[in-house]
Design an enzyme around this catalytic site. Structure first.
Site, PDB file in Angstrom:
ATOM      1  N   LYS A 126       5.552 -44.977 -45.941  1.00  0.00           N
ATOM      2  CA  LYS A 126       5.583 -44.630 -47.212  1.00  0.00           C
ATOM      3  C   LYS A 126       5.754 -46.025 -47.897  1.00  0.00           C
ATOM      4  O   LYS A 126       6.640 -46.928 -47.644  1.00  0.00           O
ATOM      5  CB  LYS A 126       6.368 -43.583 -47.731  1.00  0.00           C
ATOM      6  N   ASP A 166      -1.192 -42.863 -53.741  1.00  0.00           N
ATOM      7  CA  ASP A 166      -0.309 -41.701 -54.053  1.00  0.00           C
ATOM      8  C   ASP A 166      -0.219 -41.565 -55.655  1.00  0.00           C
ATOM      9  O   ASP A 166      -1.025 -42.062 -56.094  1.00  0.00           O
ATOM     10  CB  ASP A 166       1.373 -41.908 -53.306  1.00  0.00           C
TER      11      ASP A 166
END
Length: 444
Positions: A126, A166
């Site tokens: 991430k 995201d």
């Protein structure tokens, strides 16, 4: 002290002031305890849990860029490459003022098991920055993305690490990031997913997380003798996940009556108008007050409160820890039968415990929102083969993946005496595959 408790203490001590990361690890370890205890001697000897809860690599960097007034701004950039046991790192980039190392690590840790559940060969990672795209011009966003990629490009690649979008990173941002990557490396390759259709993106990728959430929820409800058709649903958020969860739920005959953004929420008794919501949020990038202006029958409320509206099913699709214990009690009091997570860890531990103890079905985000990363992996496949599949092909594959995830989660929960506990099932099913790969590859 048990091995699980030892590792949790170690994580908290070695990662101070990282509450989101502590929360993710605590929730995970508490549910896989039966598996760990079966193999405690072997796992302890190989320090498997220590290796699993420690990222393989953490990259922190500064991002200097110039705003439209000629002023230099500096943000913090992150990429945490958490675990590559089953494939190259895969996980989104988040641009939001709240981004810090704790949030990126919790997201990366969750991503390991989410990606494992898809059945596809992708590891967990991430990244992101504490940059806020809201209120910025397209040129400012472009300059920031280019500056961000000037460091990130050194650490990613189609067989190494493949970021996606995201919160705060949509098609616009992915395009700017990809363009800079291509310029810096001279390579045109599938290094980012969520790309535009004109340069290697996949049909159905935009819809995938929201659609996948509803496919998973529908299969879970069917397995428990419940039809989603005719059910009233509260959704939080008004971004990509929320919008397409609303769209698919309404296609299946449900009535979605709420959505929200950072300033307030809408209740529309006629059902959320998806076309209007897309226009407000995707085209005009406006607040939900514009939805109310166009739909006089809708009611707009400032601040929190989306879970106060009576519903059968709640789908939190906004951000982490948005649904708290008081919200959970309100949902129960209003007759809610299921909470299905569309965001990453949107329910607090206290709320999750209350929901499960009160017989409300609960689907964890690492399982029910895995549709986005699954379709990102399908985009990687298309890029590798220089192919472009039809919307129907991708959507059918997505549907099958989400149905399979549910049944794998359900089977794992039953095997370990936790029938109906989909959190335990998701964590156990995701963990077993990763643990097996880690053991096979030695102490690395």
């Amino acid at each position: 002290m048990s091995y699980v408790d030892e590792v949790l203490e170690r994580v908290i001590a070695q990662n101070p002031a990282q509450p989101e990361f502590h929360q993710a690890v605590r929730e995970f370890l508490s549910t896989v305890r039966p598996v760990i205890e079966e193999n405690e001697e072997e796992y302890r000897r190989d320090a498997l849990l220590e290796r699993l809860t420690t990222p393989e690599r953490q990259i922190l960097f500064r991002v200097p860029w110039i705003d439209d007034n000629g002023q230099v701004q500096v943000n913090n950039g992150y990429r945490v490459q958490f675990n590559s046991a089953i494939g190259p790192y895969k996980g989104g980039l988040r641009f939001h003022p709240s981004v810090n190392i704790s949030i990126i690590k919790f997201l990366g840790f969750e991503q390991i098991f989410k990606n494992s559940l898809t059945g596809l060969p992708i590891g967990g990672g991430k990244g992101g920055a504490d940059f806020d795209p809201k209120g910025k011009s397209d040129r400012e966003v472009m300059r920031f993305c280019q500056a961000f990629m000037q460091e990130l490009y050194r650490h990613i690649g189609p067989d190494v690490d493949v970021p996606a979008g995201d919160i705060g990173v949509g098609g616009r941002e992915i395009g700017y990031l990809f363009g800079e990557y291509k310029k810096l490396t001279g390579h045109y390759e599938g290094v980012l997913t969520g790309k535009g259709l004109s340069y290697g993106g996949s049909l159905a990728r935009t819809q995938a997380t929201g659609y996948g959430l509803v496919y998973f929820a529908d299969e879970m409800l069917k397995a428990n003798g419940i039809d989603i058709k005719g059910k009233t649903i509260d959704v939080s958020g008004a971004g990509n996940v929320a919008t397409y969860a609303i769209e698919k739920a309404e296609q299946l005959g449900a009535n979605v009556v709420t959505c929200s953004d950072s300033t307030g929420w809408i209740y529309d008794p006629d059902g959320i108008d998806v076309a209007l919501l897309k226009d407000v949020k995707e085209v005009r990038r406006a607040r939900l007050t514009e939805y109310k202006a166009a739909k006089p029958n809708a009611v707009y409320h400032e601040g929190r409160g989306v879970w106060t509206q009576k519903c059968d099913i709640a789908m939190p699709c906004a951000t982490q820890n948005e649904l708290n214990l008081d919200d959970a009690k309100t949902l129960k009091g209003n007759g809610c039968i299921a909470v299905c997570e569309g965001a990453n860890m949107p329910t607090t531990l206290e709320a999750t415990k209350f929901i499960q103890e009160n017989g409300i079905f609960f689907t964890p985000g690492k399982a029910s929102n895995a549709g986005g990363v699954a379709t990102s992996a399908l985009e990687m496949s298309q890029n590798s083969e220089r192919l472009s599949w039809s919307f129907e092909e991708v959507d059918n594959k997505l549907h099958d993946i989400m149905v399979n995830i549910f049944h794998n989660v359900d089977a794992a929960a039953k095997k370990y005496g936790e029938e109906g506990n989909y959190i335990a099932g998701a964590n156990i099913a995701g963990f077993l595959k990763v643990a097996d790969a880690m053991k096979a590859q030695g102490i690395v």
